[in-house]
Design a protein around this motif. Structure first.
Motif, mmCIF file in Angstrom:
data_model
loop_
_atom_site.group_PDB
_atom_site.id
_atom_site.type_symbol
_atom_site.label_atom_id
_atom_site.label_comp_id
_atom_site.label_asym_id
_atom_site.label_seq_id
_atom_site.Cartn_x
_atom_site.Cartn_y
_atom_site.Cartn_z
ATOM 1 N N ILE A 116 0.741 -1.207 0.034
ATOM 2 C CA ILE A 116 0.030 -0.060 0.062
ATOM 3 C C ILE A 116 0.981 1.260 -0.054
ATOM 4 C CG2 ILE A 116 -1.948 1.052 1.234
ATOM 5 C CD1 ILE A 116 -1.963 -1.798 2.641
ATOM 6 N N VAL A 117 0.858 2.099 -1.118
ATOM 7 C CA VAL A 117 1.642 3.168 -1.287
ATOM 8 C C VAL A 117 0.969 4.376 -0.574
ATOM 9 C CG1 VAL A 117 2.801 4.756 -2.912
ATOM 10 C CG2 VAL A 117 2.591 2.296 -3.417
ATOM 11 N N ALA A 118 1.555 5.015 0.394
ATOM 12 C CA ALA A 118 0.931 6.113 1.276
ATOM 13 C C ALA A 118 1.951 7.196 1.604
ATOM 14 C CB ALA A 118 0.350 5.805 2.411
ATOM 15 N N ASN A 164 -1.321 -6.362 -7.034
ATOM 16 C CA ASN A 164 -1.194 -6.564 -5.269
ATOM 17 C C ASN A 164 -0.481 -4.865 -4.780
ATOM 18 O OD1 ASN A 164 1.512 -6.410 -6.845
ATOM 19 N ND2 ASN A 164 2.330 -8.177 -5.201
ATOM 20 N N VAL A 165 -0.540 -3.982 -5.798
ATOM 21 C CA VAL A 165 -0.323 -2.903 -5.294
ATOM 22 C C VAL A 165 -1.529 -1.935 -5.134
ATOM 23 C CG1 VAL A 165 1.212 -0.670 -5.558
ATOM 24 C CG2 VAL A 165 2.076 -2.968 -6.246
ATOM 25 N N PHE A 166 -1.802 -1.238 -3.860
ATOM 26 C CA PHE A 166 -2.883 -0.275 -3.856
ATOM 27 C C PHE A 166 -2.018 1.109 -3.263
ATOM 28 C CE2 PHE A 166 -4.703 -4.304 -3.433
ATOM 29 C CZ PHE A 166 -6.009 -4.111 -3.551
ATOM 30 N N ALA A 167 -3.049 2.259 -3.420
ATOM 31 C CA ALA A 167 -2.289 3.562 -2.945
ATOM 32 C C ALA A 167 -3.423 4.320 -2.413
ATOM 33 C CB ALA A 167 -1.652 4.226 -4.167
ATOM 34 N N ARG A 224 -6.646 0.133 -6.380
ATOM 35 C CA ARG A 224 -5.906 -1.017 -6.893
ATOM 36 C C ARG A 224 -5.285 -0.431 -7.972
ATOM 37 N NH1 ARG A 224 -8.004 -7.104 -7.480
ATOM 38 N NH2 ARG A 224 -5.950 -8.176 -7.052
ATOM 39 N N ASN A 225 -3.862 -0.594 -8.072
ATOM 40 C CA ASN A 225 -3.091 -0.496 -9.528
ATOM 41 C C ASN A 225 -3.504 -1.483 -10.639
ATOM 42 O OD1 ASN A 225 -0.330 -0.852 -11.231
ATOM 43 N ND2 ASN A 225 -0.962 1.079 -10.949
#
Length: 427
Positions: free
Chosen positions: A102-104, A294-297, A288-289
């Motif tokens: 999770i990109v934050a 499997n990458v969220f932001a 979700r990308n």
């Protein structure tokens, strides 16, 4: 068992950690990786910048808070992201694999895009606690020899509220010091009109903010871009509707505070399919990308198209409640995926904003934040100043406690009495 990594521990990253902890399975592992082990309540920065708050009063030591919640914490900056192998390389030489990321991270501040711009050059900032403390020192020196003040937001900015807040908070402080009569003030913004806020206005923010500027004898320039800053002088271009330069002005100043444009942090930039050209993470309606599933932001690092064409570029702000709704949707969706189900949750992207003006303020509610809206309201009064102070205390207390309770929704319910704000919806 799944390894879930949250990259970043600002507003979005911290509440993401709390909500993800509740949404994941008992056997899953949650790790937060961030540059700074201390969280600072960013909305307090304009107060720090005039000496109304200390750094210590608005900071939270994340390690003990995360430890109490069973969240692993690694305060080491990320050097590189490899979404193909689901791995992060850290600046200390170690690496970290993930099942879900999770990109934050929030943004990188693009001061370098304008010559002479930023706290390392000739203008001040309230974007970071370090900048706010430096601005407070600059203010003390300025008050010994008052002169013109410039505040505002540069071309490409996507966060306008703090620029207005600092302008009026500074004006209040100058009145308290009884030197306001010696300080001509000008607000310079890339917005096409006062109160646009990157949102094409909310309610009558145009009328309310223009009226407030007039009342406080603050002049303004809109559709403007900063060409260059020198010591004590800012070169500003006013842009016509067709994009041509209508006028170029040399604006003298004794002190200047301008918000910069944002971009994605360096480890994100240039990863095809993950980010847009500015380095912001591309997400679908489930946070979700589309390419790397499997990458969220969540938060300011998320790519959102501008409201529409404007003479000078204006980005869309990611306000607190909007970020909180992204967080809730992302946490619930990862929880669904971990249990073998499909993601179904979408953030509402509503906005509840309290803008303090020193002894009064403006509030607005936008449901959703991006128009057309079901609720499009703004109001002003001394109650906003009191509510902002109360919210600061409430938020910091909740953050230190490590609760997953929706901060902004609770504050809206408690202080504005506007009823239930649904933070997520389902497909």
């Amino acid at each position: 068992m799944a390894d879930i990594v949250i990259m970043g521990a600002g507003l979005g990253g911290v509440i993401m950690a709390y909500e993800m902890k509740d949404a994941m399975r008992p056997e899953d592992r949650l790790i937060v990786v961030t540059r700074d082990p201390i969280y600072h309540f960013v909305p307090s920065n304009p107060w720090v910048a005039v000496g109304w708050r200390t750094r210590e009063s608005v900071e939270i030591d994340l390690a003990p808070t995360f430890s109490r919640r069973g969240i692993d914490f690694k305060p080491v900056p990320v050097a590189k992201i490899d979404p193909e192998t689901s791995r992060l390389e850290l600046e200390d030489g170690s690496s970290l694999s993930y099942d879900y990321l999770i990109v934050a991270t929030g943004p990188e501040l693009a001061f370098d895009e304008i010559e002479g711009f930023g706290p390392e050059a000739f203008t001040s900032s309230v974007c970071h606690i370090d900048h706010a403390e430096k601005t407070a020192l600059t203010l003390e020196e300025f008050c010994k020899k008052p002169g013109p003040v410039i505040t505002g937001a540069a071309q490409g900015a996507s966060c306008y509220g703090p620029a207005y807040e600092f302008t009026f908070i500074l004006e209040t402080e100058l009145r308290r010091r009884k030197i306001r009569d010696q300080v001509p003030m000008t607000f310079i913004t890339s917005e096409p009109y006062i109160g646009h806020l990157g949102l094409d206005g909310v309610g009558d923010t145009k009328g309310l903010l223009e009226g407030a500027l007039r009342e406080k004898h603050i002049k303004w320039l809109t559709s403007s871009r900063v060409k260059k800053v020198e010591s004590g002088k800012m070169i500003v271009e006013e842009i016509a509707d067709d994009g041509s330069v209508k006028a170029t002005k040399e604006m003298p100043f004794g002190m200047a505070m301008m918000l910069p444009a944002f971009r994605g942090i360096k480890p994100l930039r240039g990863i095809e399919g993950l980010v847009n050209p500015r380095g912001f993470v591309v997400v679908d309606k489930h946070q979700r990308n589309p390419k790397y599933q499997n990458v969220f932001a969540v938060g300011v690092c998320v790519a959102i198209p501008p409201m529409g064409p404007t003479p000078v570029p204006c980005g869309v702000p990611k306000t607190g409640f909007m970020i909180e709704s992204m967080v809730t949707a992302a946490a619930k969706n990862i929880g669904e995926i971990l249990r073998g189900r499909k993601p179904i949750y979408q953030g509402s992207w509503n906005a509840v904003c309290l803008a303090d003006f020193g002894d009064t303020g403006i509030a607005f509610v936008a449901q959703p934040q991006i128009p057309p809206r079901n609720v499009n309201w703004s109001g002003s009064g001394r109650w906003v100043h009191a509510a902002k102070i109360g919210f600061e205390k409430y938020f910091i207390r909740k953050m230190r406690k490590g609760t997953s309770e929706p901060f902004y929704e609770s504050a809206a319910l408690n202080m504005l009495g506007i009823g239930k704000l649904k933070d997520v919806s389902t497909d």
